[in-house]
Design a protein around this motif. Structure first.
Motif: not given
Length: 210
Positions: A23-27, A29-42
Motif C-alpha cells: 500500500l505504501e508503494r501504491v500511495c 510512487p515517486t518516493v524511493e523504495a528505500e524510503s518507504l516502509l518494508g514488510e519487516d518495518e511494518v
C-alpha cells in the motif's frame, strides 16, 4: 468494488505487513523504495505499539493504514526528520504524545472519509489515555516547484490563512491541528521538496464542523 462498500477499522496486525508495505508503494510512487516502509518495518511497528496502529479495510482489502509511536517530545528543540523519529527505540509506553508517522489511503478509496476516521481513532486514543496530544510532520505536496517563489514558511502561512490550499496540510488544519514550526529536510525531496510543517493537535482542538 462498489463505491458504497463498507469500510471497517481495526488495529493493524503482523499478518497485514506485506499488504501494508505494498500500500505504501501504491500511495507514494515517486518516493524511493528505500524510503518507504518494508514488510519487516511494518511488523515491528505492530509488535512495538499494537494499540497505536490502525487498518482500514473494504472486505479483505487493506485500503488504509496509520502508524504511530507514543513518546515524549522536546518542544525546545523541535527540528527533526522522519528518519529521526521512525525508530522503535523511541517508543515509550508512558510517553505523553502520540507521534503520527504515517497515514496512507489507497488512491482508489480516497474521498470517502477514511483518513478522517483514522485521525478520529488517534484522537480517541489520546483522550482515552490522557495524553497531551498528537504531533506529526505535515507533508506539503502543494509546495512542489514553488520553492523559487516563496519560502516554505510563507507557503505554510498562506495555507493557514486560507490563501492557498494544500492537499495534505489543509486537511490536517480542518482536523484541528495547528502549525508550530517548519521541518526542513523532513523526508527525501520527492514530496514538496522534502520540507514539512510541524503540526500539533491538543484535546481542546476540535475538528472543523464538530
Amino acid at each position: 468494488m462498489t463505491s458504497d462498500a463498507v469500510v471497517t477499522y481495526r488495529h493493524l496486525e503482523v499478518t497485514d505487513a506485506a499488504a501494508a508495505a505494498e500500500l505504501e508503494r501504491v500511495c507514494y510512487p515517486t518516493v524511493e523504495a528505500e524510503s518507504l516502509l518494508g514488510e519487516d518495518e511494518v511488523a515491528t511497528h505492530v509488535q512495538t505499539f499494537y494499540k497505536g496502529n490502525w487498518a482500514a479495510l473494504v472486505g479483505d482489502q487493506l485500503v488504509g493504514i496509520s502508524l504511530s509511536w507514543r513518546l515524549n517530545f522536546d518542544f525546545a528543540h523541535p527540528i527533526h526528520t522522519l528518519a529521526d523519529v521512525d525508530d522503535p527505540e523511541l517508543h515509550d509506553d508512558g510517553g505523553l504524545w502520540l507521534y503520527g508517522l504515517d497515514t496512507s489511503v489507497h488512491p482508489d478509496f480516497r474521498g470517502r472519509g477514511i483518513a478522517g476516521s483514522i485521525y478520529q481513532l488517534r484522537r480517541d486514543y489520546v483522550r482515552d489515555n490522557l495524553l497531551d496530544g498528537i504531533i506529526a510532520g505535515g507533508m506539503l505536496p502543494g509546495y512542489a516547484n514553488l520553492d523559487k517563489q516563496l519560502s516554505a514558511a510563507q507557503y505554510v502561512n498562506e495555507v493557514v490563512l486560507g490563501i492557498r490550499s494544500d492537499p495534505t496540510l489543509t486537511f490536517q488544519l480542518r482536523q484541528g491541528f495547528v502549525v508550530e514550526g517548519i521541518l526542513p529536510g523532513y523526508v527525501d525531496g520527492s514530496i514538496g521538496g522534502g520540507v514539512a510543517s510541524l503540526i500539533v493537535w491538543r484535546p481542546d482542538n476540535s475538528p472543523q464542523g464538530t
